[in-house]
Scaffold this motif. Structure first.
Motif, PDB file in Angstrom:
ATOM      1  N   GLY A 151      24.922  -0.919  46.983  1.00 28.75           N
ATOM      2  CA  GLY A 151      25.303   0.064  45.993  1.00 28.75           C
ATOM      3  C   GLY A 151      25.238  -0.471  44.571  1.00 28.75           C
ATOM      4  O   GLY A 151      24.672  -1.540  44.292  1.00 28.75           O
ATOM      5  N   PRO A 173      25.459   9.965  48.863  1.00 34.38           N
ATOM      6  CA  PRO A 173      25.658   8.556  49.206  1.00 34.38           C
ATOM      7  C   PRO A 173      25.165   8.235  50.615  1.00 34.38           C
ATOM      8  O   PRO A 173      25.188   9.076  51.513  1.00 34.38           O
ATOM      9  CB  PRO A 173      27.181   8.360  49.118  1.00 34.38           C
ATOM     10  CG  PRO A 173      27.706   9.594  48.438  1.00 34.38           C
ATOM     11  CD  PRO A 173      26.739  10.679  48.761  1.00 34.38           C
ATOM     12  N   ASP A 219      25.280   2.584  49.773  1.00 36.82           N
ATOM     13  CA  ASP A 219      25.924   2.946  48.502  1.00 36.82           C
ATOM     14  C   ASP A 219      27.432   2.742  48.560  1.00 36.82           C
ATOM     15  O   ASP A 219      28.078   2.543  47.529  1.00 36.82           O
ATOM     16  CB  ASP A 219      25.579   4.392  48.134  1.00 36.82           C
ATOM     17  CG  ASP A 219      24.084   4.604  48.034  1.00 36.82           C
ATOM     18  OD1 ASP A 219      23.425   3.811  47.341  1.00 36.82           O
ATOM     19  OD2 ASP A 219      23.570   5.535  48.679  1.00 36.82           O
TER      20      ASP A 219
END
Length: 555
Positions: free
Chosen positions: A255, A294, A298
């Protein structure tokens, strides 16, 4: 007294092939293995020890997943101490092969391997009895094998661990069971129907998954998508709806890092590259937008708020972006929640956006029902609109996260981890399979969505309604990585190539779906030849799957 050299029995023993004379502690000659036989003993001891160590590790991981609900997120978690523990058993057995005489060595090793086989069988039966989940027999077998091996070590001690001839057969059977048969190839023949006339198109949604390693300057996929977004923005104009949906794993490996981290520069370049897909002049005029979902990467593969904080950081980055596409990109759903987030496009299409990584990493006990009821409501209130549910995790796959090909696996160990539900991101883990079953239950009752689209797998796949929970299942997660794909139930198409998906909502209520692909050589271009490589990569794109779904039609 008869001379020793005239004793035929002693003379025969002395010259037995593969044996050498060496005095024992009393000074009398004894028979010891030759160098060749010693090497064979060491090799067998190492192999049996390695299998034993791996079995103990797998049993421990199965216990954590089944009892403590702690899962393995990535191969890197098995490095370090777990590897040292795996190597401990072969080290002990190799030492034993030097210290113990032949019969004692082979009897001990035979008992060890027999215990491994018996423990596996008993554990599998126990696992199948205690839980109805498909992972039960596999996890039980692994725990049973680990327990039997530990018990054998305790009973025999390090001085008496070796194998009989029959144990070699059991060992080979164990290794064979760990390996999987050759995968059936995925159906990869292109299927193409004519592109609808732009006058009949109300909205266009571009679906791209797992672009976390791509940069605009070196990615033919992002460059081609930007061209398509511009083309359809010009055709539809301000009255139409053009959206790009990034289906998770926006940034590899963990992420968006803080600004103070050394990786910040690379992270920001990659996110901005994805934003720029909707940053062209025609896209700005038509108000084309980017919706970011997401993925597990992430979240940083971290649970609870440790992962959710990364999503908040990503949301702030998208909202504060001032370059191309500024003000027209957003993270969905609200960071740290599963959603759903509902986006209606025109009169004909509803997008239901989910954060399925939240289900695996961030949910608190009791939050599941609110998440599921929200999905049910989003489907039931869509009216006459067609519905497309978009998430990071697909419901069916012929890739490595399902029961498809296992690139880079060792002796089928990855397959065993998946079968036992140890790999959290695999379709067989209990949280993932529970998510799938709960969603399919809703989809069956409501008879929606029309399409369920996801990434997660680095390939392009299409599934029929029987296995996807809707009329079609789409996987398009090969924007910056490519992995293998093999046949899976309900699969209509599967190909390991870079690309993306497109869904068009037509004014007559039909949906037109497409997969665009380019050869693997154009996954990413080297900086030194990027311009010519990207040009050739864009020209090499072709439609590998397309179909129009009318009301009540399967194709």
């Amino acid at each position: 007294m008869k001379d020793a050299h005239q004793d035929p029995a002693r003379d025969c023993a002395r010259h037995r092939p593969g044996m050498t004379d060496a005095p024992d502690e009393s000074g009398l000659p004894t028979s010891r293995p030759s160098a060749l036989r010693r090497a064979a003993r060491v090799a067998v001891a190492f192999v049996v020890g390695l299998v034993s160590g791996l079995a103990v590790l797998l049993g421990y991981l199965a216990f954590q997943a089944s009892v403590e609900e702690k899962y393995v997120h990535a191969w890197g978690e098995l490095m370090g101490v777990p590897v040292l523990l795996v190597l401990l058993a072969p080290a002990v057995l190799v030492v034993a092969s030097f210290r113990l005489r032949g019969g004692r060595f082979w009897r001990g090793l035979g008992l060890l391997v027999t215990s491994l086989a018996a423990g596996t069988l008993l554990g599998a039966v126990g696992g199948a009895t205690l839980t109805p989940h498909p992972s039960g027999p596999w996890a039980g077998g692994m725990m049973g094998a680990a327990g039997a091996i530990l018990l054998a070590f305790l009973v025999l001690g390090a001085r008496s661990l070796t194998s009989s001839r029959g144990a070699t057969v059991i060992l080979l059977a164990t290794l064979t069971a760990a390996c999987r048969p050759a995968a059936e190839p995925a159906p990869h023949e292109a299927r193409v129907v004519p592109l609808p006339d732009s006058s009949a198109v109300e909205s266009v949604v571009f679906l791209v998954g797992d672009p976390g390693m791509a940069r605009m300057e070196t990615s033919p996929v992002l460059q081609r998508m930007r061209q398509d977004v511009e083309t359809w923005s010009e055709r539809l104009g301000p009255e139409g709806e053009v959206r790009m949906v990034v289906m998770g794993d926006i940034l590899y490996p963990d992420g968006l890092n803080p600004r103070t981290a050394g990786q910040w520069r690379h992270d920001s370049l990659r996110v901005s590259s994805q934003i720029r897909v909707v940053g062209g002049p025609a896209a700005e005029t038509a108000d084309a937008r980017g919706l970011f979902l997401p993925g597990n990467h992430d979240w940083g593969r971290e649970e609870d708020w440790a992962g959710a904080r990364r999503l908040v950081r990503l949301q702030k980055f998208l909202r504060s972006w001032e370059g191309e596409g500024a003000g027209r990109v957003e993270l969905h759903p609200v960071p740290g929640t599963g959603g759903p987030s509902v986006v209606d496009l025109g009169e004909e299409l509803r997008l239901v956006l989910l954060d399925t990584a939240w289900w695996l990493l961030g949910r608190e006990h009791g939050e599941e029902e609110e998440f599921l009821s929200g999905i049910r409501e989003a489907l039931e209130t869509a009216g006459d609109r067609r519905v497309v549910v978009v998430a990071h995790h697909p419901l069916e796959t012929g890739g490595p996260h399902g029961l498809g090909v296992d690139l880079g696996s060792f002796l089928g160990i990855r397959l065993l981890l998946k079968r036992a539900g140890i790999l959290l991101q695999g379709l067989d883990s209990r949280p993932y399979s529970e998510l799938k079953s709960r969603l399919l239950e809703i989809f069956t009752e409501v008879r929606r969505p029309d399409v369920f689209a996801g990434g997660h797998e680095h390939s392009l796949q299409i599934f029929s309604s029987e296995s996807a929970g809707g009329r079609r299942g789409m996987v398009a997660g090969s924007a910056s990585k490519v992995s293998g794909v093999s046949m899976a139930p309900g699969m209509l198409f599967g190909r390991s190539e870079p690309g993306y998906g497109t869904i068009m909502a037509l004014e007559d209520g039909s949906l037109h779906i497409r997969l665009e692909a380019t050869p693997v050589e154009f996954l990413s271009c080297q900086d030194a030849v990027a311009e010519s490589c990207i040009e050739r990569g864009i020209e090499s794109f072709r439609t590998v799957w397309s179909e129009t779904l009318g009301w009540g039609e399967g194709s």
